[in-house]
Design a protein around this motif. Structure first.
Motif, PDB file in Angstrom:
ATOM      1  N   ARG A   1       0.796  -1.226   0.000  1.00  0.00           N
ATOM      2  CA  ARG A   1       0.000   0.000   0.000  1.00  0.00           C
ATOM      3  C   ARG A   1       0.825   1.272   0.000  1.00  0.00           C
ATOM      4  O   ARG A   1       0.516   2.215  -0.702  1.00  0.00           O
ATOM      5  CB  ARG A   1      -0.886   0.046   1.243  1.00  0.00           C
ATOM      6  CG  ARG A   1      -2.091  -0.816   1.099  1.00  0.00           C
ATOM      7  CD  ARG A   1      -2.957  -0.618   2.290  1.00  0.00           C
ATOM      8  NE  ARG A   1      -4.003  -1.641   2.251  1.00  0.00           N
ATOM      9  CZ  ARG A   1      -5.010  -1.666   3.088  1.00  0.00           C
ATOM     10  NH1 ARG A   1      -5.117  -0.749   4.026  1.00  0.00           N
ATOM     11  NH2 ARG A   1      -5.919  -2.612   3.002  1.00  0.00           N
TER      12      ARG A   1
ATOM     13  N   ASN B   1     -10.350  -3.345  -4.243  1.00  0.00           N
ATOM     14  CA  ASN B   1     -10.853  -2.906  -2.950  1.00  0.00           C
ATOM     15  C   ASN B   1     -11.298  -1.473  -3.164  1.00  0.00           C
ATOM     16  O   ASN B   1     -10.585  -0.535  -2.900  1.00  0.00           O
ATOM     17  CB  ASN B   1      -9.753  -2.994  -1.896  1.00  0.00           C
ATOM     18  CG  ASN B   1     -10.320  -3.013  -0.507  1.00  0.00           C
ATOM     19  OD1 ASN B   1     -11.390  -2.466  -0.268  1.00  0.00           O
ATOM     20  ND2 ASN B   1      -9.630  -3.635   0.411  1.00  0.00           N
TER      21      ASN B   1
ATOM     22  N   SER C   1     -13.283   0.948  -2.051  1.00  0.00           N
ATOM     23  CA  SER C   1     -13.265   2.108  -1.172  1.00  0.00           C
ATOM     24  C   SER C   1     -11.831   2.498  -0.843  1.00  0.00           C
ATOM     25  O   SER C   1     -11.486   3.664  -0.765  1.00  0.00           O
ATOM     26  CB  SER C   1     -14.042   1.820   0.104  1.00  0.00           C
ATOM     27  OG  SER C   1     -13.581   0.617   0.654  1.00  0.00           O
ATOM     28  N   TRP C   2     -11.002   1.482  -0.711  1.00  0.00           N
ATOM     29  CA  TRP C   2      -9.600   1.763  -0.454  1.00  0.00           C
ATOM     30  C   TRP C   2      -8.978   2.449  -1.660  1.00  0.00           C
ATOM     31  O   TRP C   2      -8.264   3.432  -1.544  1.00  0.00           O
ATOM     32  CB  TRP C   2      -8.882   0.446  -0.149  1.00  0.00           C
ATOM     33  CG  TRP C   2      -7.400   0.612  -0.024  1.00  0.00           C
ATOM     34  CD1 TRP C   2      -6.729   1.290   0.951  1.00  0.00           C
ATOM     35  CD2 TRP C   2      -6.412   0.103  -0.923  1.00  0.00           C
ATOM     36  NE1 TRP C   2      -5.393   1.232   0.717  1.00  0.00           N
ATOM     37  CE2 TRP C   2      -5.163   0.513  -0.414  1.00  0.00           C
ATOM     38  CE3 TRP C   2      -6.445  -0.639  -2.090  1.00  0.00           C
ATOM     39  CZ2 TRP C   2      -3.971   0.182  -1.050  1.00  0.00           C
ATOM     40  CZ3 TRP C   2      -5.259  -0.967  -2.708  1.00  0.00           C
ATOM     41  CH2 TRP C   2      -4.040  -0.561  -2.196  1.00  0.00           C
TER      42      TRP C   2
HETATM   43  C1  LIG Z   1     -10.904  -3.592   1.800  1.00  0.00           C
HETATM   44  O1  LIG Z   1     -11.846  -4.630   1.743  1.00  0.00           O
HETATM   45  C2  LIG Z   1     -11.924  -5.410   2.911  1.00  0.00           C
HETATM   46  C3  LIG Z   1     -12.935  -6.523   2.702  1.00  0.00           C
HETATM   47  O2  LIG Z   1     -12.989  -6.878   1.377  1.00  0.00           O
HETATM   48  C4  LIG Z   1     -12.311  -4.556   4.118  1.00  0.00           C
HETATM   49  O3  LIG Z   1     -12.316  -5.322   5.278  1.00  0.00           O
HETATM   50  C5  LIG Z   1     -11.338  -3.414   4.251  1.00  0.00           C
HETATM   51  O4  LIG Z   1     -11.779  -2.543   5.284  1.00  0.00           O
HETATM   52  C6  LIG Z   1     -11.228  -2.652   2.961  1.00  0.00           C
HETATM   53  N1  LIG Z   1     -10.231  -1.622   3.085  1.00  0.00           N
HETATM   54  C7  LIG Z   1     -10.550  -0.335   3.151  1.00  0.00           C
HETATM   55  C8  LIG Z   1      -9.398   0.589   3.383  1.00  0.00           C
HETATM   56  O5  LIG Z   1     -11.678   0.070   3.007  1.00  0.00           O
END
Ligand SMILES: *[C@@H]1O[C@H](CO)[C@@H](O)[C@H](O)[C@H]1NC(C)=O
Ligand SMILES: *[C@@H]1O[C@H](CO)[C@@H](O)[C@H](O)[C@H]1NC(C)=O
Ligand SMILES: *[C@@H]1O[C@H](CO)[C@@H](O)[C@H](O)[C@H]1NC(C)=O
Length: 398
Positions: free
Chosen positions: A9, A40, A42-43
């Motif tokens: 990351r 992922n 939202s990430w």
């Molecule tokens: C990425 O996805 C996972 C589950 O798929 C989740 O638990 C995690 O919080 C996510 N990361 C972010 C930064 O949102």
């Protein structure tokens, strides 16, 4: 596996901005990509760079030789001898339609490579629709452009491959092109379609047992999606390099916002879908390589003579290595990414010709304006508008 994995990351965050800068400097139809880490979502969104790009770390400098311009990269096709697709890749007695749009604006060579790779991966050529978004009206149909013209496309070759071509009435932006796809699907009464970037090549995982071709896996995805009760909107195959789209969901959210022409319009769409509880998940159908250069001879995408239904051959292994090398070159190297622009700059004086450098500058201008508009719309400058508390209906309220 995605090229950037979660345990990297920090590196990803550093280079993310640079990668995105490279992404938006590609071909017009490739401008928008929900970026390097779609798996992922939202990430991924929080990783998008701030609008100012000057502060980002400089790219690693590395010289790659400019590919010499090559007018013909599929000699066998020119001679009318297109090889046969591996029968293990195609799917017999398939009842599902799989229309696949591939938008095209510049670089015929990358387009032809993408099209041929989908066909050799088992996709029925008759389901592939190249959308000629060059803005040169019927010039390509009439063969008026020369191969060094960035907007050149060989209609006859696509016919020969069994692929159809649909022309946009004028040059469309990325968001307009997406709505063009949706509208076309509506007119055809399709409840789903696929769209792909034109600067990719796909490859089945021939080394896996039991073997399922790229296309067969795409069909699995579609079949499961259609049978499920899930409120799905999109399925991503390696980010949005190939995407399955559910027409009903697109209509439900009112289509793409064409006032955000390129960059950020994907964030706007994907977040609006999430706001309405639509899912957008990933599916692995096989390799999808993101490319800025083309193979010397597209015939290597087909089985060699005498190996028509063989798998994981030497040819396959070498092809995979070569595509990996080409993708690495694109992702790490600014020069590598734009080689085609340097080699394909002819055609001056031909119908609808524009200065290619000016064309690029103008697109970048509208990309910037789109970013400003996104900020006005959501009163927030980045992709992660849901995280920032924006709900459906919050647009244009500040
Ligand atoms: C990425 O996805 C996972 C589950 O798929 C989740 O638990 C995690 O919080 C996510 N990361 C972010 C930064 O949102
Ligand atoms: C376009 O493709 C056709 C069919 O393969 C071929 O005969 C023709 O030479 C190509 N045109 C150019 C300009 O390369
Ligand atoms: C989405 O889900 C949330 C939480 O379950 C719910 O409150 C909301 O009404 C749903 N929105 C839509 C448009 O279905």
């Amino acid at each position: 596996m995605p090229p950037i994995s979660l345990n990297r990351r920090a590196i990803a965050a550093l280079i993310g901005g640079f990668v995105i800068f490279l992404v938006i400097s590609g071909a017009i139809t490739n401008h928008v990509r929900p970026d390097v880490i779609q798996n992922n979502l939202s990430w991924a969104k929080s990783l998008l760079p701030p609008p100012k790009q000057d502060e980002l770390p400089p790219p690693p400098e590395k010289e790659t030789p400019i590919q010499p311009f090559q007018e013909e990269i599929f000699q066998l096709a020119k001679e009318g001898r297109i090889p046969k697709v591996n029968p293990l890749n195609t799917v017999a007695n398939n009842d599902l339609k799989t229309p696949l749009f591939i938008g095209f604006t510049r670089n015929w060579y990358l387009l032809e490579q993408a099209v041929v790779s989908y066909i050799t991966a088992g996709w029925p050529a008759s389901d592939i629709i190249v959308v000629d978004n060059t803005g040169v009206m019927d010039s390509n149909l009439r063969g008026l452009l020369s191969p060094k013209n960035p907007w050149y496309l060989n209609h006859t070759r696509l016919d020969q491959l069994g692929v159809s071509v649909k022309r946009t009435p004028t040059l469309l932006t990325f968001a307009q092109l997406q709505n063009f796809f949706i509208n076309y699907a509506v007119e055809q009464n399709w409840d789903h379609f696929f769209w792909s970037h034109m600067d990719v090549a796909v490859l089945s995982k021939e080394y896996e047992q039991p073997y399922t071709s790229f296309y067969a896996r795409v069909l699995d995805c579609l079949r499961q999606a259609k049978a499920s009760k899930e409120k799905w909107a999109l399925k991503f195959f390696a980010y949005d390099w190939l995407t399955l789209v559910r027409v009903e969901a697109m209509k439900d959210v009112g289509g793409w916002d064409t006032q955000i022409p390129f960059y950020m319009t994907d964030c706007d769409m994907y977040e609006r879908l999430f706001q309405r509880n639509y899912t957008q998940k990933d599916w692995d159908a096989g390799h999808i390589f993101d490319l800025a250069s083309h193979l010397q001879d597209l015939a290597v995408l087909y089985p060699a003579a005498g190996e028509e239904s063989a798998l994981d051959t030497t040819r396959f292994k070498e092809l995979k290595l070569e595509l990996e090398r080409m993708m690495g070159e694109k992702q790490q190297n600014k020069k590598g990414r734009n080689t085609w622009q340097a080699v394909q700059d002819g055609g001056q004086g031909e119908p609808f010709w524009r200065n290619p450098k000016g064309f690029e500058k103008a697109i970048n201008f509208w990309i910037e304006k789109g970013r400003e508009l996104f900020k006005l719309k959501w009163n927030y400058p980045d992709c992660d508008i849901i995280k920032a508390g924006r709900k459906a209906g919050d647009e244009w309220t500040q």
